[in-house]
Structure formats: C-alpha cells, structure tokens
Design a protein around this motif. Structure first.
Motif, PDB file in Angstrom:
ATOM      1  N   LYS A 192       0.838  -1.186   0.000  1.00 41.66           N
ATOM      2  CA  LYS A 192       0.000   0.000   0.000  1.00 41.66           C
ATOM      3  C   LYS A 192       0.876   1.240   0.000  1.00 41.66           C
ATOM      4  O   LYS A 192       1.876   1.298   0.714  1.00 41.66           O
ATOM      5  N   GLN A 193       0.497   2.222  -0.806  1.00 42.29           N
ATOM      6  CA  GLN A 193       1.269   3.466  -0.880  1.00 42.29           C
ATOM      7  C   GLN A 193       0.570   4.545  -0.050  1.00 42.29           C
ATOM      8  O   GLN A 193      -0.638   4.755  -0.168  1.00 42.29           O
ATOM      9  N   VAL A 194       1.360   5.187   0.813  1.00 41.01           N
ATOM     10  CA  VAL A 194       0.813   6.169   1.752  1.00 41.01           C
ATOM     11  C   VAL A 194       1.684   7.415   1.721  1.00 41.01           C
ATOM     12  O   VAL A 194       2.907   7.322   1.586  1.00 41.01           O
ATOM     13  N   GLU A 195       1.052   8.580   1.873  1.00 41.71           N
ATOM     14  CA  GLU A 195       1.801   9.825   1.979  1.00 41.71           C
ATOM     15  C   GLU A 195       2.315   9.972   3.406  1.00 41.71           C
ATOM     16  O   GLU A 195       1.567   9.799   4.376  1.00 41.71           O
ATOM     17  N   VAL A 196       3.612  10.289   3.536  1.00 43.67           N
ATOM     18  CA  VAL A 196       4.215  10.441   4.859  1.00 43.67           C
ATOM     19  C   VAL A 196       4.977  11.751   4.918  1.00 43.67           C
ATOM     20  O   VAL A 196       5.345  12.336   3.894  1.00 43.67           O
ATOM     21  N   CYS A 197       5.190  12.183   6.155  1.00 46.54           N
ATOM     22  CA  CYS A 197       6.064  13.324   6.373  1.00 46.54           C
ATOM     23  C   CYS A 197       7.500  12.868   6.158  1.00 46.54           C
ATOM     24  O   CYS A 197       7.927  11.836   6.691  1.00 46.54           O
ATOM     25  N   ASP A 198       8.238  13.597   5.366  1.00 46.41           N
ATOM     26  CA  ASP A 198       9.529  13.128   4.871  1.00 46.41           C
ATOM     27  C   ASP A 198      10.510  12.802   5.988  1.00 46.41           C
ATOM     28  O   ASP A 198      11.218  11.807   5.933  1.00 46.41           O
ATOM     29  N   LEU A 199      10.587  13.623   7.026  1.00 47.42           N
ATOM     30  CA  LEU A 199      11.625  13.474   8.037  1.00 47.42           C
ATOM     31  C   LEU A 199      11.316  12.367   9.034  1.00 47.42           C
ATOM     32  O   LEU A 199      12.189  11.579   9.385  1.00 47.42           O
ATOM     33  N   SER A 200      10.077  12.250   9.439  1.00 48.34           N
ATOM     34  CA  SER A 200       9.724  11.284  10.486  1.00 48.34           C
ATOM     35  C   SER A 200       9.181   9.981   9.933  1.00 48.34           C
ATOM     36  O   SER A 200       9.194   8.958  10.624  1.00 48.34           O
ATOM     37  N   GLY A 201       8.655   9.993   8.719  1.00 50.45           N
ATOM     38  CA  GLY A 201       8.036   8.802   8.156  1.00 50.45           C
ATOM     39  C   GLY A 201       6.651   8.537   8.698  1.00 50.45           C
ATOM     40  O   GLY A 201       6.068   7.480   8.444  1.00 50.45           O
ATOM     41  N   LEU A 202       6.095   9.490   9.457  1.00 50.53           N
ATOM     42  CA  LEU A 202       4.757   9.357  10.018  1.00 50.53           C
ATOM     43  C   LEU A 202       3.762  10.133   9.156  1.00 50.53           C
ATOM     44  O   LEU A 202       4.139  10.830   8.209  1.00 50.53           O
ATOM     45  N   LEU A 203       2.493  10.032   9.505  1.00 45.07           N
ATOM     46  CA  LEU A 203       1.470  10.725   8.729  1.00 45.07           C
ATOM     47  C   LEU A 203       1.670  12.238   8.848  1.00 45.07           C
ATOM     48  O   LEU A 203       1.944  12.749   9.939  1.00 45.07           O
ATOM     49  N   PRO A 204       1.545  12.955   7.757  1.00 46.41           N
ATOM     50  CA  PRO A 204       1.840  14.399   7.790  1.00 46.41           C
ATOM     51  C   PRO A 204       0.758  15.189   8.521  1.00 46.41           C
ATOM     52  O   PRO A 204      -0.406  14.825   8.536  1.00 46.41           O
ATOM     53  N   THR A 205       1.219  16.244   9.136  1.00 47.45           N
ATOM     54  CA  THR A 205       0.322  17.237   9.736  1.00 47.45           C
ATOM     55  C   THR A 205       0.437  18.508   8.906  1.00 47.45           C
ATOM     56  O   THR A 205       1.315  18.624   8.044  1.00 47.45           O
ATOM     57  N   ALA A 258       1.782  21.053   9.715  1.00 40.81           N
ATOM     58  CA  ALA A 258       3.079  21.679   9.976  1.00 40.81           C
ATOM     59  C   ALA A 258       4.204  21.047   9.143  1.00 40.81           C
ATOM     60  O   ALA A 258       5.289  21.624   9.051  1.00 40.81           O
ATOM     61  N   CYS A 259       3.956  19.876   8.565  1.00 43.69           N
ATOM     62  CA  CYS A 259       5.015  19.164   7.821  1.00 43.69           C
ATOM     63  C   CYS A 259       5.245  19.831   6.478  1.00 43.69           C
ATOM     64  O   CYS A 259       4.346  19.857   5.628  1.00 43.69           O
ATOM     65  N   PRO A 260       6.453  20.377   6.238  1.00 46.95           N
ATOM     66  CA  PRO A 260       6.690  21.123   4.996  1.00 46.95           C
ATOM     67  C   PRO A 260       7.009  20.231   3.796  1.00 46.95           C
ATOM     68  O   PRO A 260       6.883  20.665   2.651  1.00 46.95           O
ATOM     69  N   HIS A 261       7.454  18.999   4.040  1.00 48.41           N
ATOM     70  CA  HIS A 261       7.862  18.120   2.934  1.00 48.41           C
ATOM     71  C   HIS A 261       7.244  16.744   3.133  1.00 48.41           C
ATOM     72  O   HIS A 261       7.452  16.102   4.169  1.00 48.41           O
ATOM     73  N   THR A 262       6.505  16.308   2.142  1.00 49.53           N
ATOM     74  CA  THR A 262       5.912  14.977   2.197  1.00 49.53           C
ATOM     75  C   THR A 262       6.330  14.189   0.960  1.00 49.53           C
ATOM     76  O   THR A 262       6.812  14.755  -0.032  1.00 49.53           O
ATOM     77  N   ARG A 263       6.156  12.892   1.037  1.00 54.74           N
ATOM     78  CA  ARG A 263       6.428  12.032  -0.117  1.00 54.74           C
ATOM     79  C   ARG A 263       5.548  10.795  -0.012  1.00 54.74           C
ATOM     80  O   ARG A 263       5.016  10.486   1.057  1.00 54.74           O
ATOM     81  N   MET A 264       5.422  10.096  -1.123  1.00 52.55           N
ATOM     82  CA  MET A 264       4.672   8.852  -1.138  1.00 52.55           C
ATOM     83  C   MET A 264       5.643   7.700  -0.849  1.00 52.55           C
ATOM     84  O   MET A 264       6.763   7.666  -1.365  1.00 52.55           O
ATOM     85  N   GLU A 265       5.218   6.776  -0.018  1.00 55.96           N
ATOM     86  CA  GLU A 265       6.061   5.635   0.324  1.00 55.96           C
ATOM     87  C   GLU A 265       5.232   4.361   0.298  1.00 55.96           C
ATOM     88  O   GLU A 265       4.037   4.378   0.602  1.00 55.96           O
ATOM     89  N   TRP A 266       5.907   3.255  -0.070  1.00 54.51           N
ATOM     90  CA  TRP A 266       5.255   1.947  -0.106  1.00 54.51           C
ATOM     91  C   TRP A 266       5.416   1.245   1.244  1.00 54.51           C
ATOM     92  O   TRP A 266       6.483   1.272   1.845  1.00 54.51           O
ATOM     93  N   PHE A 267       4.318   0.597   1.661  1.00 55.78           N
ATOM     94  CA  PHE A 267       4.314  -0.142   2.921  1.00 55.78           C
ATOM     95  C   PHE A 267       3.725  -1.529   2.697  1.00 55.78           C
ATOM     96  O   PHE A 267       2.826  -1.714   1.874  1.00 55.78           O
ATOM     97  N   ILE A 268       4.257  -2.481   3.434  1.00 51.98           N
ATOM     98  CA  ILE A 268       3.604  -3.781   3.511  1.00 51.98           C
ATOM     99  C   ILE A 268       2.333  -3.611   4.319  1.00 51.98           C
ATOM    100  O   ILE A 268       2.331  -2.946   5.363  1.00 51.98           O
ATOM    101  N   ASN A 269       1.249  -4.167   3.825  1.00 54.43           N
ATOM    102  CA  ASN A 269      -0.036  -4.006   4.519  1.00 54.43           C
ATOM    103  C   ASN A 269       0.101  -4.339   6.003  1.00 54.43           C
ATOM    104  O   ASN A 269       0.643  -5.382   6.376  1.00 54.43           O
ATOM    105  N   GLY A 270      -0.399  -3.420   6.824  1.00 56.14           N
ATOM    106  CA  GLY A 270      -0.346  -3.611   8.266  1.00 56.14           C
ATOM    107  C   GLY A 270       0.818  -2.895   8.925  1.00 56.14           C
ATOM    108  O   GLY A 270       0.872  -2.816  10.150  1.00 56.14           O
ATOM    109  N   THR A 271       1.756  -2.372   8.115  1.00 54.21           N
ATOM    110  CA  THR A 271       2.900  -1.676   8.704  1.00 54.21           C
ATOM    111  C   THR A 271       2.837  -0.170   8.457  1.00 54.21           C
ATOM    112  O   THR A 271       3.715   0.557   8.930  1.00 54.21           O
ATOM    113  N   GLN A 272       1.846   0.290   7.716  1.00 53.57           N
ATOM    114  CA  GLN A 272       1.759   1.722   7.428  1.00 53.57           C
ATOM    115  C   GLN A 272       1.513   2.495   8.728  1.00 53.57           C
ATOM    116  O   GLN A 272       0.915   1.993   9.663  1.00 53.57           O
TER     117      GLN A 272
END
Length: 825
Positions: A637-650, A652-666
C-alpha cells in the motif's frame, strides 16, 4: 634273411634327425612368436582414455581436459559416424575390408620375402583389422617393430578379432581409436580439432581429408602442411571414386570445396570457471555418479559471448587504472566479475581475474571464489531482516533513523563509533535513504536491532558459508567485517531479484556421452523461500531509487543505467576491497575490484572502482532489450508520509512524499518532528499570553530526539527545545544518557586485564550547561564544563545504575533518566 644296408639306414636316421631338428626349430619359433600373445579380450583395457569436453550452454568448446596419456578422445557409436568417413577410410586403408578375413595374405608374403632378403620388414600393407590388433593389443614398443615376428603376431590377433567382433565393430574401433595427429585420437576428436565441429556434422571434403591423416599424421598435418594435406585428400577422393563410393562429379566438387580449419583447436576459455567444473567432475567421479573412463561432453551454464564481453570489460578497466604521468597511482591491479541468471542461479560468466596468465597479479587465483571483506555490500540483507513484517515492531522504508555520531558497545564491551563514508552526519534519514545512500551509522543501528546471530543465520540460508560462529563478530559485520566470496554474495543477492527465493548457483546443465546420451543433470532442488516477497520488492525498489541515493552518490551517478536495476556498492575501510552488485528481474552482475595480495587501493570508491565495470557490463547485456521493472507483489500500500519522520503528515510538515508499505505496517501516528509554535519576535522565546500581538510570530520548529539536536544546531535548524529553555518542566528532558543502552548485560572476559575492559559512558544535552556530572551508583564518575560529555568506566560485576545531572547558567538543575545495566563475572 636279407639285411638292409647300412647306408639306407643311415639315410633314414639322418632324415629323421633333420625332421626332428626342423620340428624343434619350428616349435621354438612358434613359442618365440606366440607364447606371450595377448588375448583379444584385453582390448578394452588398451583403449585410449577419453578426454572430457567442456562446452558453453550453446555447445561452443571451452576446454578439453586431456588424460595424462594420449590426447583429445571421444568414442562414438558406429551409427553416429558419418558414412563418408567410413567410406573414405575403407577406400584408403583396406578396400576389401568387408570381404577379407581380417588378414592381407599378399602383404604378409611380401613382408616375409623382404624379411628374408633384408632382415627387416620395410613394406607390407595391413588391413584395418590388423591395424586395430597392432595398436590395441601389442605393446607400445612392439607395435613399432619392423619384424616378421610382429607381423605374424599381428596376423593371428587380427584373425581372432574377426572371430570375436563384427566388421562394423572393428571399423568402429579403428575410427574411434586411430591417431589423426594434433593430439586427436578418433574421428570425433579429429573433427573437433581440425574443423571445430562434431563428427556427425562432417561433409565429404572434410571426411576425405581426415581419412588420409593416419598413415602419416605429422606429414599431412593441415595446420602445418596444408598443401600436402590437400594432396593427400585428393588421393583419398580418387580412391573413393575408383571404388565406387562417389561419382566423378562428387570428387571434383569435393576437391574444389574450400576447407575451413579450426582457428583455435585447443582453446582455454574461462579458465577459472573450468577449474570449478573440474572440481565438480572430480566429486561426481569419486561418488560413482560418473565413469571417468567414459567419453564425456559437459554442457555448462556459461554463455561464451557473455564471458568474452566480461573479460574484455574487466581487462580494459583494470588497464585504465594503471598510473599515468602526473596522476595519482590508484594501485588497482585486479578485478573479478560474475553474471548470473537471477531466476535459477545459472552462472553465465565468471571472470576470476583481469588476466589468468599474469603471475604479477596472481592471475591464476580465482578472486570470484576467494572470500574477501564485503564492505557495505552486505547491508541489504540486514535491512531485509528489519523490514520483515512477521517480527514484532517491524521497520518500514519510511522508518526514521538517526545518522548522527553514536558510540555503540560491542558484545565484548568494546566501544565502536562508526562514521559515514563522507565523514559527515545527515541527521534523521529514512530507511530508504539510509540503504540507498549506504549510510554507515543507520546500518549499525539496524544490525543492533536485528542481532548478529540472526544475521549469520540468514547468511547460512543464503548459501554464505564463510562467516562461521556469530561470536566472532560484532556490529562491524554490517560494514563488511565478515569475508564472503563474490560468487556467494552474488548468489545471495539473486534471491532479492527472485522474489525472496534462494536457488543457489549452478554451473552444469547436463553431461552426455559422445553419442548424446544423457548421463547427468544437476538435481533441481526446490527453491528455498528466505524472504517475504514484499520485503525483497521493497529492497529492490530502494536500491533502484536514484533519488534515494542522492545523499551518498548524487543524482545520475554511475549506478544509474537506462534500465530499472537495483544496485549496491561496498568499500572496506582499509580500501582492500571494492564491490558493486546489481540486478534486474532476469540478470545479476557482481564485480569485485582490488589486489589479490591485499594491498590497499588509493582514492578508489565503489562508484569509481567496481561500479564503472558493472555499469558497462549491465548496459551491454541489456542493450536492445525492453525495460523490465520489478513486479510489485500483492499486499502493498502506498501512503503519503512526512519526509523526516516517516509518520502521517500534519499541516506543519513542509515536505511529504509517497512511500510503499507492507499491509499492516503503514503508520497510524501523525508526525511529531515538525511543530508549529508562536514566538516572541523580540526575545526569540516562546510567546505567552503577555506577548503583544505585533510581536507574535508563527514558525515551524523541530522536536528532535536529544541525540539529533547537536546536529540540528550545526545545520541552523530551529529546535523546539531551544525555545523552551526557560520552561522548568522541560529541564529533565534536556539531558540524556546515550551510552550504555538500558537493561544491557555485559560479560567480564577471563584472562584479560580488567583495566582493558571498559565501557563508554556518554551523555548529550539539548541546551547549554555550566556543569555536567555523570553518576554511577550514586557516586560521581566524571564532571564536565563543556561537551563532549564522555568518559570510560571499568567493568565491575553486579547491577549498576547511571544517570547524568547538569546545572545551567541560571543555576537550575536538570537530571536524566537512570540507566540500569548488569555485568556478569
């Protein structure tokens, strides 16, 4: 009574004596001639020992392993020998072969007459059967004697052969055993030697030339005397026409046909690979799976075109490293390369050195199979363990790791402080960036998470047998502390390209006899699933991500080619070894660069040493082929994350990117690194209710772990803690012990001086302190007025507690959390 006269009696007695003497001489001659006559049953023991033909996957000759006695030799069945070869041989050697009893009486009488006159038989024709008897039954010395005795023995043996074998069998014996010159015994060996083809593919012009060689192989050698060989061929063709085997038109056409001789009758292609095959054959012989006295044709997995391409590229690049005027001497003298089929591990090419015959670089030493330190090339397997979704708290490609200076304690209590190749810190980085850019500090953190023992177990499952006992290693294993051969490491990498399945490597496709009957194929063991397919897809996606490599290699480096390819480099800290291994879904190329004698290279990295060889080889192999991306498995599954922390963006997060996750680890948590705060623009401190509205300013500050805060300050990044220095509730969080790790157990090593068994105690601070004190068990261990706050503590058996206290400029005290460790005697 009439009495016989004495003269008559005397004459009778005299003739009896003569007859007796003659009979005695005859019997003596017979005994002398035939008493040790060999049995025709011994013929099998005197056959030429077959050579072993080693060919590439397309049948192109790589090498002939010759027996200690004799030369190239293979045995064909009578039906597989071309008719033109049989006809030409009979025409020139024994025109009455199928009608005579195996003996040429006219030749024997001629030999007897000449022997009586001159004492030496210097002439006399021998039938094909007689030649078989002479060459396969008489001793080496006797077969070259020119005496009546040898001729008579040969004749008797020839007659006995005709009683035991059919004419076809005798002709097959002759054609499979006779010496054709050029170290070729038998028609199959002769066809391979002179024309580079199997005997079954011979045509009339070639058959007629070969048939004329046995009478004088050295004289009619087509390599050294092509004109004489051609004349001899014409004689054979003339005899074939006279005896009705061919027409006049066929003779004229055959005489005019050009002959294309083998330019390399005894090649030695891929010499290091040949020795691998020879070792495998020796094992098959010793196990009884193959008969060493049988004609063997070994078809290997090697592709000679790929092999020659690889050899040329390796040799050229090593030559380019030779010192030039006014340039640095890189001291690079050798390289090795392997090409594997990613699906089944078949070895398509194996270059063991830049030049097999160059003793100055130990060229005969196979560097493709010699264990060497791997540098960072081992990292993908450790990250694969960390990404395994079946473990508790698995990491993801977005997991944030701190790439800041950190001292780790090894299993024997020794401090270990890794540094990145560029000597810099890069702060919080994702697993994707850490692996793709080959950052060392995050890699050591990863090995600490997964454990050395689990890593060695994984290596065993991947066929890496050279690492041994896990107790011999510490956290430096991830940076190449263990020795692995290029072939084993490349084979392990193939599992990443093959959906997580390990197949091992394979170098033999099949082994057949000279007639093509299958004798052996390598057992096809089921592939072993070592990795979750989703994990290896993530690893391959990371290693083929050029943007993720930017920190370590920059964009569009030598690691990027015009096809999707996952690739990893490695360089040992002492610059003894340099690696690049990369793969597509179908193909893997592994390269090692260095010196066989362990001399260090100078100013050579993975990008400048092995990578250019990998790049050129991979481009050449993929030229003209469509791009083939790695097929993404289900369960991603591909999810947008905050670039620096790898967590869901708020917001306040200035840079995001799309990342692939194994289902259940997002991720399910939102980012905590970026915090929007209001500050007093005048005091540069946190705003409060008393701050005038015109001085309130909104900014984004970083809320980083204590260990990363010094790095952030060097980068000029705003830290939340710096705006909270006057907040008493945050004083406790401004100091932290980063070594030792909480709840760690250490062992005192017997027979080692206790003073040498020390533990690094290190603290970090997120604000300025006038005094920092480290305590152990309530007693002061060390005090500091300036960072770094690090000291050493000698191991002592028992449970111990450490903490750190600091006093800031306002005389306020901060205290870290306590860390408890256990030391076993």
């Amino acid at each position: 009574m009439h009495k016989p006269s004495k003269p008559i009696t005397f004459l009778k007695n005299k003739w009896c004596l003569f007859l007796l003497a003659g009979l005695t001489v005859f019997i003596a001659l017979m005994i002398y001639t035939f008493w040790d006559l060999p049995s025709v049953d011994s013929i099998q023991a005197n056959l030429e020992t077959p050579s072993i033909r080693i060919a590439d996957r397309n049948g192109r000759l790589l090498y002939d392993i010759l027996p200690e006695q004799g030369g190239r030799h293979a045995v064909l069945s009578f039906d597989d020998i071309p008719q033109c070869m049989k006809d030409a041989t009979i025409a020139v050697e024994d025109k009455n072969f199928y009608s005579n009893p195996g003996i040429d009486f006219e030749g024997i009488l001629r030999a007897l007459w000449i022997d009586l006159r001159g004492g030496e038989t210097i002439a006399g024709g021998s039938t094909i059967t007689q030649q078989v008897a002479r060459n396969l039954l008489l001793s080496q010395n006797e077969r070259y004697e020119r005496t009546l005795r040898r001729k008579l023995r040969e004749t008797v043996l020839a007659w006995e052969l005709t009683q035991k074998y059919s004419k076809d069998d005798i002709l097959a014996l002759y054609l499979n055993q006779v010496n054709y010159g050029g170290m070729a015994y038998g028609v199959e060996a002769a066809a391979q030697t002179y024309f580079g083809k199997s005997a079954s593919d011979l045509i009339l012009p070639e058959c007629s030339l070969l048939a004329g060689l046995p009478q004088a192989p050295g004289l009619y050698d087509p390599f050294t005397n092509p004109d004489l060989a051609k004349q001899r061929q014409q004689v054979v063709l003339g005899l074939m026409e006279t005896q009705g085997y061919i027409t006049d038109e066929q003779r004229v056409e055959a005489e005019a046909a050009p002959l294309s001789y083998n330019p390399a009758p005894y090649p030695i292609e891929a010499p290091h690979f040949i020795w691998i095959i020879k070792d495998q054959l020796d094992e098959l012989f010793s196990s009884g799976k193959l008969n060493p006295n049988q004609s063997l044709a070994v078809r290997t997995t090697l592709d000679l075109n790929d092999q020659q391409l690889a050899e040329q590229i390796v040799a050229r690049h090593v030559e380019d490293f030779k010192p030039k005027p006014n340039e640095i001497n890189h001291n690079v003298n050798n390289a090795a390369l392997v090409i594997l089929d990613s699906h089944n591990g078949e070895i398509l090419a194996l270059v063991g050195s830049a030049d097999y015959f160059d003793s100055s670089i130990d060229g005969a030493l196979d560097m493709a199979t010699s264990p060497r330190q791997t540098g960072s090339a081992f990292k993908p397997f450790i990250y694969a363990l960390a990404l395994d979704p079946n473990q508790s708290e698995p990491w993801t490609a977005a997991t944030s790791l701190l790439d800041v200076s950190t001292t780790f304690i090894t299993h024997n209590g020794q401090p270990y402080t890794p540094v990145d190749y560029d000597g810099r810190e890069h702060g919080p980085v994702s697993v994707r960036e850490a692996l793709a850019s080959s950052l060392n500090i995050p890699a050591v953190r990863t090995l600490k998470k997964v454990g050395v023992e689990n890593t060695i177990t994984l290596a065993d499952h991947l066929g890496i047998t050279s690492l041994g006992d896990p107790q011999d290693y510490d956290l430096s294993l991830v940076l190449g502390g263990g020795e692995v051969s290029l072939l084993q490491l490349s084979t392990a990498y193939a599992s990443l390209a093959n959906g997580g399945y390990y197949t091992g490597n394979n170098s033999i496709l099949d082994i057949r006899d000279a007639d093509g009957n299958l004798l052996y194929t390598q057992d096809q063991t089921p592939p072993l699933q070592v990795f979750d397919p989703r994990v290896v897809w993530l690893i391959s996606d990371i290693l083929s991500d050029d943007r993720a490599r930017e920190i370590g290699f920059g964009l569009n480096s030598t690691l990027k080619i015009d096809h999707t390819a996952a690739v990893k480099t490695g360089t040992t800290t002492n610059f003894h070894d340099n690696w690049t291994i990369g793969y597509t879904p179908d193909l893997l190329v592994g390269v090692w660069v260095g010196n066989s004698n362990y001399e260090a290279m100078h100013d050579v990295t993975g990008v400048t040493g092995a990578a250019p060889i990998w790049n050129e080889t991979m481009r050449a192999l993929l030229a003209g082929k469509p791009d083939e991306p790695f097929v993404r498995p289900d369960g991603m599954k591909q999810v947008e994350v905050c670039d620096l922390s790898g967590l869901l963006p708020t917001p306040a997060c200035p840079h995001t990117r799309m990342e692939w996750f194994i289902n259940g680890t997002q991720p399910t948590q939102t980012d905590t690194y970026y915090q929007q705060i209001w500050i007093d623009a005048l005091t540069n401190s946190l705003a409060n209710n008393l701050t005038p509205p015109d001085r309130r300013k909104s900014i984004i500050a970083l809320n980083l772990p204590v260990e990363a805060q010094p790095w952030a300050r060097t980068q000029g990044l705003p830290l939340l803690v710096d705006f909270q220095q006057n907040n008493d509730s945050n004083q406790a969080n401004s100091l932290a012990l980063i070594s030792p790790a909480p709840n760690t157990t250490y062992h005192i090593t017997p027979n080692l001086d206790l003073s040498a068994q020390q533990l690094s105690i290190e603290a970090v601070a997120s604000q300025s302190f006038s005094k920092v004190t480290i305590y152990v068990d309530g007693k002061i261990l060390a005090a500091f007025s300036n960072p770094p706050y690090q000291t050493w503590w000698t191991l002592s058996a028992g449970e111990h507690q450490f903490w750190v206290e600091g006093i800031n400029a306002n005389s306020e005290t901060a205290k870290s959390d306590a860390v408890t460790i256990t030391v076993l005697p």
